[in-house]
Every structure is written in structure tokens, then in C-alpha cells.
Design a protein around this motif. Sequence first.
Motif, short mmCIF file in Angstrom:
data_model
loop_
_atom_site.label_atom_id
_atom_site.label_comp_id
_atom_site.label_asym_id
_atom_site.label_seq_id
_atom_site.Cartn_x
_atom_site.Cartn_y
_atom_site.Cartn_z
N GLY A 45 34.86 46.10 32.39
CA GLY A 45 33.86 45.93 33.44
C GLY A 45 32.69 45.06 33.02
N GLY A 46 32.82 44.39 31.88
CA GLY A 46 31.75 43.56 31.36
C GLY A 46 31.88 42.11 31.78
N PRO A 47 31.02 41.23 31.25
CA PRO A 47 30.92 39.86 31.73
C PRO A 47 32.08 38.95 31.35
CG PRO A 47 29.44 40.19 29.89
CD PRO A 47 29.99 41.54 30.24
N ALA A 48 33.01 39.41 30.53
CA ALA A 48 34.18 38.58 30.22
C ALA A 48 34.92 38.19 31.49
CB ALA A 48 35.12 39.31 29.26
N GLY A 49 34.81 39.03 32.52
CA GLY A 49 35.46 38.72 33.79
C GLY A 49 34.94 37.47 34.45
N LEU A 50 33.74 37.04 34.06
CA LEU A 50 33.19 35.80 34.62
C LEU A 50 33.82 34.56 34.01
CD1 LEU A 50 29.41 36.79 34.68
CD2 LEU A 50 30.75 36.14 36.69
N GLY A 85 41.46 41.15 40.53
CA GLY A 85 42.10 40.83 39.27
C GLY A 85 42.24 42.05 38.37
N LYS A 86 43.00 41.90 37.30
CA LYS A 86 43.23 43.00 36.37
C LYS A 86 41.94 43.44 35.71
CE LYS A 86 48.04 41.85 35.24
NZ LYS A 86 48.99 41.50 34.15
N GLN A 87 41.09 42.48 35.39
CA GLN A 87 39.80 42.78 34.77
C GLN A 87 38.71 42.34 35.73
OE1 GLN A 87 38.77 40.63 31.19
NE2 GLN A 87 37.61 42.37 30.40
N ASN A 88 37.89 43.27 36.16
CA ASN A 88 36.84 42.91 37.10
C ASN A 88 35.59 43.73 36.84
OD1 ASN A 88 37.08 45.45 38.55
ND2 ASN A 88 38.94 44.62 39.47
N ALA A 89 34.57 43.51 37.63
CA ALA A 89 33.28 44.15 37.41
C ALA A 89 33.30 45.63 37.74
CB ALA A 89 32.21 43.46 38.26
N PRO A 148 41.31 47.91 38.30
CA PRO A 148 42.15 46.73 38.58
C PRO A 148 42.50 46.61 40.06
CG PRO A 148 42.93 47.89 36.64
CD PRO A 148 41.89 48.76 37.26
N TYR A 149 42.43 45.39 40.56
CA TYR A 149 42.78 45.10 41.95
C TYR A 149 43.51 43.77 41.96
CZ TYR A 149 42.09 44.12 46.99
OH TYR A 149 42.27 43.81 48.33
N GLU A 150 44.83 43.81 41.86
CA GLU A 150 45.62 42.59 41.69
C GLU A 150 45.94 41.96 43.05
OE1 GLU A 150 48.64 42.57 38.65
OE2 GLU A 150 47.93 44.50 37.92
N ALA A 151 44.93 41.35 43.63
CA ALA A 151 45.09 40.64 44.89
C ALA A 151 45.53 39.22 44.56
CB ALA A 151 43.78 40.64 45.67
N THR A 152 46.82 39.05 44.31
CA THR A 152 47.33 37.80 43.74
C THR A 152 47.12 36.59 44.64
OG1 THR A 152 49.53 38.37 44.55
CG2 THR A 152 49.01 38.95 42.27
#
Length: 530
Positions: free
Chosen positions: A134-139, A442-446, A450-454
Motif C-alpha cells: 500500500g506504499g508509494p511503489a505503486g506510483l 492492479g495487484k499492488q495499489n494504495a 488487489p483489484y485486477e481490472a486488466t
Amino acid sequence: MRVFNRNRCLRRVAAIASISSLVTGCGVLSSDTPEDEDPIVIGTTSSPSTLDPAASWDSSWELFRNIYQTLLSYPVGASTPQPDAAESCEFSDSSNQVFRCELREGLKFSDGGTLDAKAVKHSIDRIREINVNGGPAGLLGSLERVQAPNEREVVFYLNKPDTTFPFVLATPAMSIVDPDSYPAGALRKDGAVVGSGPYALQSYEEGKEARLVRNEHYEGHAEHRNGAVTVRYFQDSSTMVKALREDRIDLTYRGLAAGDVIDLQGKASKEEEIQLVEGTGTDINYLVFNPKDPWADKKAVRKAVAQVIDRGAIAHKVYRDTVDPLYSMVPKGLTGHTTGFFDDYGEPSVAKARQILTSAGITEPVPLTLWYTTDRYGSETGLEFKEIERQLEASKLFDVTLKSRPWKTYVEGYQKGEYPVFGRGWSPDFPDADNFIAPFVGKQNALGTPYEATRITNDLLPSSRRENDRANVVKQFKEAQRILVEDARLLPLWQGRQYVAASRDISGAERALDPSTIMMMWELSRKTSW
């Protein structure tokens, strides 16, 4: 062409970031601030969850913006990122996949250590290395690698075209830290800070106070209008406003309760020496459904909740019309905003919700546990969730249990997937529709869920990020929001407004918020003449 050059003309801030005072002030202030002047004291109900930028994708950024520095940020009057630690930045290829920045000369950290390109590379690399859930790597999903060819040059190689990448670099998550003080593979947890922002952190007491003093080593676009700032953290709005009225703080920032706003609107200009500043906001509040829970995982349950929820009642009864009902994850004022949830569900209807459930074979009341945080999004959060509980229970379709935690443990809980349904708020990382969709999918998000909305992650977002002109991405974002409405994994509730209450001798509140509604504390000053 250098599209992000420090010397380019700055445009007026877009309407989404504009603020206009409800009470007109007067006076001329001097930019020469005496060093022995008392600190300006800011009150807020939003305390940091961490002091390490690699761990934070939340309102800890409000402190970070003032004590750390980023390559790009927003000077007053800018609606697009401009160089700060950088001298200049640009996409250097035609495909928008190579982004180069040249640093200012002679940059130093607050302790006098050298800030060079290697420090920038270290700061970005450690975000991905530590990879906080849930950290900033998702950006940084579009970032392939970072190189530092020499002391002043930093090159970002992207794995796909991404015209939003300069906006990402302008977020406080990308704060530059000293490699000697911040290990590559672990978070710093000693409560100290070494940054290069406009202020140095003199002292910090978690949940209570942060003392900021001018950073004499700072080199960037910020111009100090004060010598020091103290931030005090409050548990609720009423205590904070009481402190303002008793001159124990000079202004409030986040967390003004609706009742206090209404009260100040009536008294500020007549009876009290307090000015109230109001502006359009892009903060949103929403519910998250966790697919790990057997009931929240059922689309029929999510849609039935969406069909019952009465946003207008929440805005009116709980927030006294100081917020606006929201029917899209992208708020009003941004390109790509829709009203998808209203278009699909219309007015709240128990009958329609019952039909949704019975069509899915659900005939008994659905047990749902709703979680909220007690000390993050304002004093009305508890009342808001009680109203949601009342609405759902009144339908006879749900059996609701409410639970809550303070923010710090609340974050840990949702990152571990413990909550079936939980409330979140979102202040934009940058003023673009992308930032109200991409962080949540996405798999990694804030959200740590996970929410894989491909279709969104693999097609619509990449397509939109090829567009330099953000006015040309309406089609992609409308389609993305249609998918969000159909899935009902995220349920928007309301869009906030910005309110700042300040004593009459404080200037700068009307210009102190950047386009992400983060306070640039150096813009605040005391009036020196009237």
C-alpha cells in the motif's frame, strides 16, 4: 523542447486548486521575516503515519512537502510541475519513455551533506526495494530503471510511454533522502529526518507536534515568508477550533468539522477576529469492498449496497452541505468526470436492491462489517458510518457491524486485508483523472487490496498516458469509470471542499495550497501593516 524548465512562464492554478477568501483582508506584508519572530502555529487533525517517504502514500505528505524536496513541485501559480531540486527536466525522446533531469548546483541536505544525482537514484530505488504494501511503489509502475550518469544528471527509463511521470516525480512520495541516513533496504524508524526542503524538522512528537525551522541549506523555488512553523495535531475539530479562538494556534488546515465551518461562516466576519477561507476541493471519500471477504466478494452484495446508499442524506445530515455527493471516483472539476453511479442506479431504492440480491439467490439479510478510522478524515467520520449503518439496516437487507481503529493501526489492518468493507479518503497526488483511478487498481495499489481490472491497467491507462494533451483522454477515463461502476468494488460517497480558518493577522492562506491541496507552509506570514 524543455517542457519543464525553471524559467518558463507559470500559468494560473487550475480551478480545481483555486481558493478564494470569504472574508477579505487588508494590509501589506513584508517578505523580510525576523528570525526571532514566533513560529506560525498550524492545527490539523491529520497526523503523519510515518516520517519515511518510502513508507507513505497518505497525508503524511503534508509534512513531507515542507521538510523534504522533490525534483519537481508546484510553485505558487503553477498548474503543472516545475523544477525544484532540478534545474530542468524534459522527455528527451519522441515516445515519452526517457525523462532527464539536471540538478541545481550545490544542493545540500539540512545537515550539510551533499545532495547529488546518486542521492536521487538511491531515493527512488529504495521505494521499490522496500516495497511497502500500500506504499508509494505503486506510483512507479511505469519506471524501468534510474541512472545517474554524473553528479547532476538523473535519467529515468520507462517501460512504456507515460506523460504523467513528471506529476509522479512531483509527489512528496518521491522526496529525496540522504543515502547515509536512509538505508536502501529498510525504513528509517528513529524519528529523525534529513531532507533538503524549505524547513528542517527541529523536533517531532508523534500525534502531538512537529516543529519546523528554516533550512538554511535549501535551494529551490520556495521563498520563505516566515522563519519557523509549528504543526500541532488534534484529535477532533472542536478542540482545534477552541485552540484557534484562544490564540494557541494561528490557523487550522485539515479536519474542520461541518458544524464548526457553519459556525465560523456566521461569526467570522461579525464577532471574531477569524477569517474563513473556502475553496473547491478534489478530496474524495469512498468505500472499499475486500474480495477476501465471502460477502463483499459478491457483486450482487456490492451493487445492492450501492443501490441503497443515499449520498445526499450523508452530505446534508452529517456534513451539513459542506461536502457534495459524488457519483464517480473522478471528482467534479477534472477532465473525465462522470456521474456513472447515478446514471446506473438512480435514486436510492430498497426495492431495486432487494431485486439485485434475490436475483443472485440471496434472500436473508447480508452480514457486513464496516470499518472506519477514528482520527484521519475529520470529526464526522463516525457519524457518517452510523448514517451508512442506519441506511443499510433500514432496508432490512443487511445486518451491519461497525468497527473502528486509530489511523496507524487502521492502516496496518487494511494492508493485511482484515476488513470486509472499509472507508478511505483520497487527496490527489496530482490533479489528473489518472490519479483517481490508477492508484486503486492492479495487484499492488494504495488500498492494499488487489483489484485486477486488466482492461483498465493494460489498455485504458497506457493509452491515456501516451497523450501529452490531457484534454484528449476523456474517452479512456469514461470507459474506465464505466468498468468501476459495473464492478462496484469502490463506492464513491462525497467530494470535499477546502476550508482554512485563520486569525486575522495571518496572510497567505489563499495561496498556500498546491494543486494537490497540500499546504506550502512557507507561504504563510504575519501581516506587518494594515
